[in-house]
Design an enzyme around this catalytic site. Structure first.
Site, PDB file in Angstrom:
ATOM      1  N   HIS A 180       0.863  -1.184   0.000  1.00  0.00           N
ATOM      2  CA  HIS A 180       0.000   0.000   0.000  1.00  0.00           C
ATOM      3  C   HIS A 180       0.897   1.230   0.000  1.00  0.00           C
ATOM      4  O   HIS A 180       1.721   1.415   0.888  1.00  0.00           O
ATOM      5  CB  HIS A 180      -0.915   0.024   1.218  1.00  0.00           C
ATOM      6  CG  HIS A 180      -1.831   1.220   1.234  1.00  0.00           C
ATOM      7  ND1 HIS A 180      -3.069   1.221   0.635  1.00  0.00           N
ATOM      8  CD2 HIS A 180      -1.663   2.469   1.740  1.00  0.00           C
ATOM      9  CE1 HIS A 180      -3.638   2.400   0.789  1.00  0.00           C
ATOM     10  NE2 HIS A 180      -2.794   3.176   1.450  1.00  0.00           N
ATOM     11  N   CYS A 181       0.754   2.072  -1.011  1.00  0.00           N
ATOM     12  CA  CYS A 181       1.593   3.270  -1.158  1.00  0.00           C
ATOM     13  C   CYS A 181       0.829   4.486  -0.640  1.00  0.00           C
ATOM     14  O   CYS A 181      -0.217   4.848  -1.183  1.00  0.00           O
ATOM     15  CB  CYS A 181       1.979   3.468  -2.623  1.00  0.00           C
ATOM     16  SG  CYS A 181       3.012   4.919  -2.901  1.00  0.00           S
ATOM     17  N   VAL A 182       1.371   5.114   0.404  1.00  0.00           N
ATOM     18  CA  VAL A 182       0.693   6.280   0.980  1.00  0.00           C
ATOM     19  C   VAL A 182       0.781   7.490   0.052  1.00  0.00           C
ATOM     20  O   VAL A 182      -0.063   8.387   0.118  1.00  0.00           O
ATOM     21  CB  VAL A 182       1.291   6.633   2.366  1.00  0.00           C
ATOM     22  CG1 VAL A 182       1.030   5.529   3.364  1.00  0.00           C
ATOM     23  CG2 VAL A 182       2.794   6.921   2.264  1.00  0.00           C
TER      24      VAL A 182
END
Length: 343
Positions: A180-182
């Site tokens: 998951h890429c913020v």
């Protein structure tokens, strides 16, 4: 302590911390993790409980829930860098008759990067639902080590396809889950892995282009001023030839914002280049970040249900099909129909 020394200390510190995080990221109960846990236990005795609760809630909201804060920060940093580049570097370079294509290259790369950024943040990463779970189960084979057949996600209540994982931030299972890429506020999975790779490549190229044009401008200024053949007097009145630290400090005093921006962009290029190289390695070997981390943690050893407990289990990547086919799979994810045709 002069500016160059401070900047080099800062650069070495950031690179050392980044390298330490990369080395320890895949190790369960690593030295870094134990140190952080012990430090938090000591600080909990000093910091008031209410402040701890507020800090914990803020960190949870930042890193464990979907938030646009990092996307806003991403755009703000790009706006700050290109604002300085446009306001000063571009104008000075235009007066010095730099080639127009060279000056426009960072803007062209920025346009491509923003396009990939929007696509990556808005695209469906490959959500596993009750309607498509049965078909996604047939896309990849279960390796029996990292991915076991018949497991059901307790949150989504669907059978987990091989290479999928439940994302606690997006609260859904993602097919071929990477991470998951913020920064794009989205998961990276089978459906947007190619766009994310292009996003990383274009972002690295953009930072490198800005750094190259800015460095070329500063070097051109030094050559025009002929300061490199000059001398200076130290505090004792002794004459010395001009060296690199003196030149850097001279440029910093003359163009402080440009030199600071150049230092930031160089650091960004190094960090992004390292991460981009790692992502390319994963793509060429047909691995995901999730699988890479799990395989590194594997050293201690769940066993296959059908395997004797006294025989060590060795993980092997069964999904790699060669460099060309691995890259093709990133940009053209396999479907159930394609797998049936091959079999």
């Amino acid at each position: 302590m002069d500016f160059l020394t401070l900047f080099l200390i800062y650069l070495c510190f950031v690179l050392a911390v980044t390298a330490l995080l990369c080395l320890c990221s895949g190790r369960k109960e690593s030295f870094l993790t134990r140190s952080i846990n012990r430090a938090s236990q000591v600080l909990s005795l000093v910091i008031p409980t209410q402040l701890q609760r507020v800090t914990h809630q803020a960190l949870h909201r930042l890193f464990h829930t979907r938030s646009c804060l990092f996307m806003v920060l991403h755009v703000a940093l790009q706006a700050a860098v290109f604002g300085e580049y446009t306001w000063e570097v571009f104008v000075y370079c235009w007066e010095l008759q730099f080639h127009l294509v060279l000056l426009l290259l960072p803007y062209l790369l920025l346009a491509g990067n923003l396009g990939c950024f929007l696509l990556c943040s808005r695209a469906n990463p490959g959500t596993v639902t009750k309607s498509n779970a049965a078909s996604l189960v047939k896309v990849y084979a279960y390796d029996g080590v990292l991915f076991q057949r018949g497991l059901v996600c307790p949150t989504c209540t669907v059978e987990k396809p091989a290479r999928s994982k439940h994302c606690s931030v997006c609260r859904t299972c993602v097919h071929r889950f990477d991470h998951h890429c913020v920064w794009v506020n989205n998961c990276i999975g089978a459906s947007n892995a190619a766009v994310f790779l292009l996003y990383l490549l274009s972002l690295t190229a953009t930072a490198a282009a800005v750094a190259a044009v800015t460095a070329a401008f500063l070097i051109h200024v030094l050559l025009l001023s002929d300061i490199m053949h000059s001398t200076y007097l130290d505090a004792q009145g002794q004459e010395h030839p001009v060296e690199i630290p003196f030149l850097v400090q001279h440029l910093f005093l003359t163009f402080p914002r440009i030199v600071f921006m150049l230092g930031f962009v160089i650091l960004l290029t190094l960090v992004l280049g390292g991460y981009c190289s790692f992502s390319l390695y994963l793509a060429l070997t047909n691995q995901t970040t999730n699988e890479w981390c799990k395989s590194r943690r594997f050293g201690g050893s769940p066993h296959l249900p059908t395997q004797p407990q006294d025989r060590p289990l060795v993980y092997k990547n069964i999904y790699s099909k060669g460099i060309w086919r691995n890259l093709k799979e990133i940009f053209n994810p396999p479907t159930v129909l394609e797998r049936k045709k091959k079999t």
